[in-house]
Design an enzyme around this catalytic site. Structure first.
Site, PDB file in Angstrom:
ATOM      1  N   HIS A  31       6.871  -3.780   9.211  1.00  0.00           N
ATOM      2  CA  HIS A  31       5.795  -3.681   8.108  1.00  0.00           C
ATOM      3  C   HIS A  31       4.768  -4.789   8.721  1.00  0.00           C
ATOM      4  CE1 HIS A  31       4.690  -4.248   3.617  1.00  0.00           C
ATOM      5  NE2 HIS A  31       3.498  -4.843   4.494  1.00  0.00           N
ATOM      6  N   HIS A  52       0.592  -5.924   9.184  1.00  0.00           N
ATOM      7  CA  HIS A  52      -0.856  -5.272   8.922  1.00  0.00           C
ATOM      8  C   HIS A  52      -1.472  -6.102  10.064  1.00  0.00           C
ATOM      9  CE1 HIS A  52      -0.497  -5.003   4.414  1.00  0.00           C
ATOM     10  NE2 HIS A  52       0.583  -5.818   4.691  1.00  0.00           N
ATOM     11  N   HIS A  95       5.071  -0.696  -2.095  1.00  0.00           N
ATOM     12  CA  HIS A  95       4.947  -2.424  -2.782  1.00  0.00           C
ATOM     13  C   HIS A  95       5.198  -2.548  -4.257  1.00  0.00           C
ATOM     14  CE1 HIS A  95       2.584  -6.294  -2.651  1.00  0.00           C
ATOM     15  NE2 HIS A  95       2.910  -5.775  -4.036  1.00  0.00           N
ATOM     16  N   HIS A 107       9.193  -5.831   1.237  1.00  0.00           N
ATOM     17  CA  HIS A 107       9.136  -7.062   0.976  1.00  0.00           C
ATOM     18  C   HIS A 107       9.872  -7.699  -0.151  1.00  0.00           C
ATOM     19  CE1 HIS A 107       5.601  -5.910  -0.969  1.00  0.00           C
ATOM     20  NE2 HIS A 107       4.970  -5.957   0.129  1.00  0.00           N
ATOM     21  N   ASP A 134       5.684  -8.286   7.252  1.00  0.00           N
ATOM     22  CA  ASP A 134       4.599  -8.372   6.168  1.00  0.00           C
ATOM     23  C   ASP A 134       3.681  -9.443   6.942  1.00  0.00           C
ATOM     24  OD1 ASP A 134       3.000  -7.683   4.316  1.00  0.00           O
ATOM     25  OD2 ASP A 134       3.713  -8.792   2.802  1.00  0.00           O
ATOM     26  N   LYS A 183       2.594   4.713   2.144  1.00  0.00           N
ATOM     27  CA  LYS A 183       2.624   3.618   1.470  1.00  0.00           C
ATOM     28  C   LYS A 183       2.216   3.901   0.010  1.00  0.00           C
ATOM     29  CE  LYS A 183       3.194  -0.681   0.977  1.00  0.00           C
ATOM     30  NZ  LYS A 183       3.114  -1.858   1.711  1.00  0.00           N
TER      31      LYS A 183
END
Ligand code: DOR
Ligand code: ZN
Length: 347
Positions: A13, A15, A136, A174, A248, A99
């Site tokens: 995971h 970004h 999420h 997460h 994350d 996602k």
């Protein structure tokens, strides 16, 4: 001097953002990790296979020449996601997973899902085709206390998805609470969860330690100590098969975090593995580290383990952290857990 040698880890995971930030942060992940699932919450979001492929090229161009790294791409689920296009993009390898952001749950999630019922046909196609769903897991109703959002999502939405699609491969991302850990443990083999280094290292007190600490603000927000302990227990457990590392890592410019309305997200890529190793060492659980960082995720996604290995060494001196990653006219603050780290990756 203590040393351990494990299969090269994956980060399930990340970004990477875009542009100048992407170029600066990609090498921080590729240094220690062989593969990553890349989140699609750009502005505008990655909505289809074509966009995912273009984004993948930009990431590949930022990988240092001497490193082998595979980005796995995702698309952002909306109430208008095209089932046919998704199926084709999965089959031709441009999309690895989808996602689900509940609309408004976090950074750049405005085009997320408002009404779960509207995406049920897409979830059905994903179940039939074997496309993983990454979630999420926070309810977004503004009346819900921010510390309860994960629990409410599990009760109201995740359970509904799991009951309707028992064959759908789901990653609850997460996780932050004892309730999430228990729900995942009790679920079938298609349900697994990622855990971040910051949720294993800190509890919610660290957001307010002597004043407000914007660099410890992330979503889902840090929780009470009992929840941190519950996460630590499941990830370090000898028979852990369902929990794996998804850092994350979420870079934001320091000016965007140190603001009257600061962004959620913790940039942890540079020292993530030393921190995780220290956490496992402190819990006397180094023998469970490899499952968490290198094996369980690959098993969940039904892909091979990495062939290469990495070595971590415990030094007598504490690791000294760089405070930030410098960009041309800005910087991104690097996560520091606030306790000593003696481990480092040596190759
Ligand atoms: O803290 C977070 N930051 N949580 C998320 O879910 C998104 C991420 C981001 O993109 O900044
Ligand atoms: Zn994220």
């Amino acid at each position: 001097m203590e040393q351990i040698n494990i299969i090269k880890p994956d980060d399930w995971h990340v970004h990477f953002r875009d542009g100048e930030i992407l170029k600066a942060v990609v090498p921080k992940t590729t240094r220690h990790f062989a593969r990553s699932i890349v989140m699609p919450n750009l502005i505008p979001p990655i909505l289809n296979g074509r966009d995912a492929l273009k984004y993948k090229k930009r990431i590949e161009n930022a990988i240092p020449k001497d490193e082998k790294f595979k980005p796995f791409m995702t698309i952002y689920l909306t109430e208008n996601t095209d089932k046919k296009e998704l199926k084709e993009s999965y089959k031709n390898g441009s999309v690895f997973a989808v996602k689900l952001y509940p609309a408004g749950a976090t950074t750049n999630s405005d085009s997320g899902v408002k009404d779960l019922r509207k995406v049920m046909p897409v979830l059905e196609t994903m179940e039939e085709t074997g496309i993983p769903l990454l979630i999420h897991g926070e309810a977004t109703d503004t009346e819900i206390d921010i510390f309860d959002r994960e629990k409410v999502f599990i009760d109201k939405s995740l359970d509904y998805i799991c009951r309707n699609f028992p064959e759908l491969k789901i990653t609850l991302e997460h996780i932050t609470t004892e309730e999430a850990a228990k729900y995942v443990l009790a679920g079938n083999e298609n349900l697994a969860a990622t855990v971040t280094p910051h949720h294993l290292a800190l509890n919610r007190n660290s957001i307010f330690l002597g004043g407000i600490r914007p660099h410890h603000f992330c979503l889902p927000i840090l929780k009470r100590e009992k929840h941190r302990k519950a996460l630590l227990e499941v990830v370090t457990s000898k028979n852990n098969k369902k929990f794996f590392l998804g850092t994350d890592t979420a870079p934001h410019l320091s000016t965007d975090k140190e603001s009257s309305c600061g962004c959620a997200g913790i940039f942890n890529a540079p020292y993530c593995l030393p921190i995780i190793t220290q956490i496992f060492d402190n819990a006397n659980a180094l023998s469970s580290l490899e499952s968490f960082v290198s094996l369980n995720g690959a098993n969940h996604y039904k892909i091979n383990y990495n062939k290469s290995k990495i070595t971590l060494r415990k030094n007598s001196m504490q690791l000294s952290f760089k405070k930030s990653l410098k960009l041309k006219n800005a910087e991104i603050i690097i996560f520091q857990p606030g306790f000593p780290i003696y481990w480092n990756v040596i190759n």
